[in-house]
Design a protein around this motif. Structure first.
Motif, PDB file in Angstrom:
ATOM      1  N   GLU A  17       0.834  -1.208   0.000  1.00 14.12           N
ATOM      2  CA  GLU A  17       0.000   0.000   0.000  1.00 14.12           C
ATOM      3  C   GLU A  17       0.867   1.255   0.000  1.00 14.12           C
ATOM      4  OE1 GLU A  17      -2.564  -0.247   3.356  1.00 14.12           O
ATOM      5  OE2 GLU A  17      -3.710  -1.960   2.574  1.00 14.12           O
ATOM      6  N   LYS A  18       1.939   1.246   0.794  1.00  9.80           N
ATOM      7  CA  LYS A  18       2.843   2.397   0.834  1.00  9.80           C
ATOM      8  C   LYS A  18       3.532   2.614  -0.511  1.00  9.80           C
ATOM      9  CE  LYS A  18       4.137   2.339   5.761  1.00  9.80           C
ATOM     10  NZ  LYS A  18       5.285   2.225   6.683  1.00  9.80           N
ATOM     11  N   ILE A  19       4.008   1.521  -1.115  1.00  4.58           N
ATOM     12  CA  ILE A  19       4.717   1.623  -2.393  1.00  4.58           C
ATOM     13  C   ILE A  19       3.776   2.120  -3.484  1.00  4.58           C
ATOM     14  CG2 ILE A  19       5.957   0.325  -4.172  1.00  4.58           C
ATOM     15  CD1 ILE A  19       6.930  -1.548  -1.902  1.00  4.58           C
ATOM     16  N   ALA A  20       2.546   1.593  -3.509  1.00  5.85           N
ATOM     17  CA  ALA A  20       1.573   2.009  -4.525  1.00  5.85           C
ATOM     18  C   ALA A  20       1.265   3.502  -4.416  1.00  5.85           C
ATOM     19  CB  ALA A  20       0.288   1.187  -4.382  1.00  5.85           C
ATOM     20  N   TRP A  21       1.154   4.006  -3.186  1.00  4.32           N
ATOM     21  CA  TRP A  21       0.896   5.434  -2.990  1.00  4.32           C
ATOM     22  C   TRP A  21       2.062   6.267  -3.511  1.00  4.32           C
ATOM     23  CZ3 TRP A  21      -2.822   8.793  -2.114  1.00  4.32           C
ATOM     24  CH2 TRP A  21      -2.496  10.074  -1.665  1.00  4.32           C
ATOM     25  N   ALA A  22       3.292   5.882  -3.177  1.00  2.59           N
ATOM     26  CA  ALA A  22       4.463   6.637  -3.631  1.00  2.59           C
ATOM     27  C   ALA A  22       4.564   6.628  -5.156  1.00  2.59           C
ATOM     28  CB  ALA A  22       5.733   6.067  -3.005  1.00  2.59           C
ATOM     29  N   TRP A  23       4.321   5.481  -5.771  1.00  2.00           N
ATOM     30  CA  TRP A  23       4.476   5.337  -7.225  1.00  2.00           C
ATOM     31  C   TRP A  23       3.506   6.245  -7.990  1.00  2.00           C
ATOM     32  CZ3 TRP A  23       8.187   4.043 -10.186  1.00  2.00           C
ATOM     33  CH2 TRP A  23       7.990   3.611 -11.501  1.00  2.00           C
ATOM     34  N   ARG A  24       2.352   6.546  -7.397  1.00  2.10           N
ATOM     35  CA  ARG A  24       1.365   7.425  -8.038  1.00  2.10           C
ATOM     36  C   ARG A  24       1.946   8.808  -8.306  1.00  2.10           C
ATOM     37  NH1 ARG A  24      -4.229   5.950  -7.299  1.00  2.10           N
ATOM     38  NH2 ARG A  24      -4.790   8.141  -7.542  1.00  2.10           N
ATOM     39  N   ALA A  55       9.215   3.598   1.262  1.00  2.00           N
ATOM     40  CA  ALA A  55       8.401   3.373   0.060  1.00  2.00           C
ATOM     41  C   ALA A  55       8.989   3.999  -1.195  1.00  2.00           C
ATOM     42  CB  ALA A  55       6.988   3.911   0.300  1.00  2.00           C
ATOM     43  N   LYS A  56       9.542   5.202  -1.087  1.00  7.04           N
ATOM     44  CA  LYS A  56      10.071   5.866  -2.278  1.00  7.04           C
ATOM     45  C   LYS A  56      11.294   5.125  -2.808  1.00  7.04           C
ATOM     46  CE  LYS A  56      10.348   9.636   0.166  1.00  7.04           C
ATOM     47  NZ  LYS A  56       9.602   9.257   1.393  1.00  7.04           N
ATOM     48  N   THR A  57      12.158   4.684  -1.891  1.00 11.62           N
ATOM     49  CA  THR A  57      13.314   3.884  -2.296  1.00 11.62           C
ATOM     50  C   THR A  57      12.864   2.590  -2.950  1.00 11.62           C
ATOM     51  OG1 THR A  57      14.550   4.779  -0.428  1.00 11.62           O
ATOM     52  CG2 THR A  57      15.449   2.820  -1.488  1.00 11.62           C
TER      53      THR A  57
END
Length: 414
Positions: A17-24, A55-57
């Motif tokens: 969930e964290k990674i998906a939010w950052a990727w947006r 998440a950003k990394t």
């Protein structure tokens, strides 16, 4: 060899969930991945990274994997590693060796575990992985094409290695890219430091006397944001150019002996050791807050603070309170570690989109070129390309010079 070593693989869904939010919100990295993916330019490359594992990394590491690389990662700070993100990375096929709250021994053991996979390219943040290659794994130096370094402290260490002629691989100083100074160091650090402080303390910044030690690009951002929040800001500097710049920017410029007795909040952003020490602690007001935004936990002399204190305890999550015999209290954030990542989520997503785009293109450049050992600048074409891509995602058009204007700028005759 271990495939991975993390705290809890069951946390993967939470990390996703964290990674998906950052990727947006990472359009530049997304654009580069889409443009390069067809050719799999990193196919067959073993890439080891020592970065803040959040998440950003994760978005960078996954982009590198999608471009063909086999990726191994260790955390570059014991308190910035997010266990759910590590679990999600492992589920995506990245070999991760890190967990939140590692001891110093575990921290270095995890870096060694990532290096055990004999990488061809290294992406580092602080220089620990590249230093370890030279000290503990010199056998793999001949096969390493080179590395990239993310932060000021790491670049300083690498330049010291180069001066002593012990650096045996080429390293691109991503931190020194002009676009990184402008965006990551100034706007990223400026916002993320104050986000971490206000979130962790729930204190008002307006009206406080804030002391910023160091007026490099990061210090400029921290000082500017403090003023924007209504603080009265003083700058402590050792460099005359930077001190004069801070003065011309409208800040008080003091030495730390003077600042120690007036500050309410102290933030170190120098990359140097012992910036705040015993002689300063004894002058401080009751309930001052100390935070460090430099890479290593050496800028505030914690052993000397421990010696002065009659008692210490955790007063809020991530904040140690040191009570002195005279009744004063000094509050230390994040054990003196990098406050914006240890007590917050680090730089804003849009900032790291730019920085990680620089990292991706620099890692690709290292792999595709044969460079001499030493510290190299980010190629101008990469630095400019990242800024151009960002402008494109914002729908901003640059003014195009006419042929006559281009000719005029090249000519010395009137």
């Amino acid at each position: 060899m271990e495939e991975f070593h993390i705290a809890n693989p069951a946390l993967a869904d939470q990390g996703e969930e964290k990674i998906a939010w950052a990727w947006r919100f990472m359009p530049v990295l997304k654009s580069l991945q889409g443009r390069l993916k067809g050719g799999l330019p990193l196919k067959g490359v073993r890439l080891a990274a020592c970065l803040h594992l959040e998440a950003k990394t994760a978005c960078l590491l996954c982009a590198l994997k999608r471009l063909g690389a086999e990726v191994f990662a260790a955390g570059s700070n014991p308190l910035s590693t997010q266990d759910d993100v590590c679990a999600a990375l492992v589920a995506r096929g990245v070999r991760v060796f890190s967990w939140h709250g590692m001891t110093t021994e575990e921290y270095f053991a995890n870096i060694y575990s990532a290096l055990a996979w004999d990488p061809h390219v290294i992406i580092d943040d602080g220089g620990d992985m590249i230093v370890m290659v030279h000290e503990k794994r010199p056998d793999i130096l001949p096969q390493i094409k080179g590395g990239c370094e993310e932060t000021t402290t790491g670049v300083r260490r690498l330049k010291a290695m180069a001066r002593e002629k012990v650096l045996q691989i080429p390293v691109i100083a991503v931190n020194d890219a002009y676009s990184k100074y402008l965006f990551d160091n100034r706007h990223g650090t400026g916002q993320s430091v104050w986000d971490a402080i206000t979130r962790s303390t729930n204190r008002l910044i307006a009206g406080k006397a804030v002391v910023v030690a160091g007026y490099g690009w990061c210090g400029k951002g921290v000082a500017a944001r403090a003023r924007g929040l209504g603080a009265m800001v003083s700058v402590v500097e050792a460099d005359p150019h930077r001190a004069l710049e801070a003065y011309m920017d409208g800040f008080s410029v003091l030495d730390m002996d003077t600042a120690a007795s007036i500050g309410d909040i102290f933030i170190t952003v120098t990359g140097n050791i012992g910036v705040i020490r015993k002689r300063h602690f004894v002058k401080m007001k009751n309930d001052v807050l100390l935070a460090n935004a430099g890479h290593f936990d050496v800028e505030i002399n914690i052993p000397e603070l421990e010696e002065l204190a009659s008692r210490k305890f955790v007063s809020r999550p991530g904040i140690w309170t040191y009570e002195l015999p005279d009744g004063r209290s000094i509050h230390l954030m994040a054990e003196g570690r990098l406050v914006n990542l240890a007590s917050g989520d680090g730089h804003p997503i849009e900032i790291m989109d730019l920085s990680f785009a620089l990292q991706l293109l620099s890692a690709l450049y290292i792999f595709q070129h044969d460079l001499e050992p030493g510290v190299h600048k980010v190629p101008d074409e990469i630095d400019l390309e990242v800024s151009r891509l960002k402008l494109e995602t914002l729908g901003i058009k640059l003014e195009a010079m006419t042929p006559e204007q281009e000719s005029y700028m090249r000519e010395w005759r009137e």
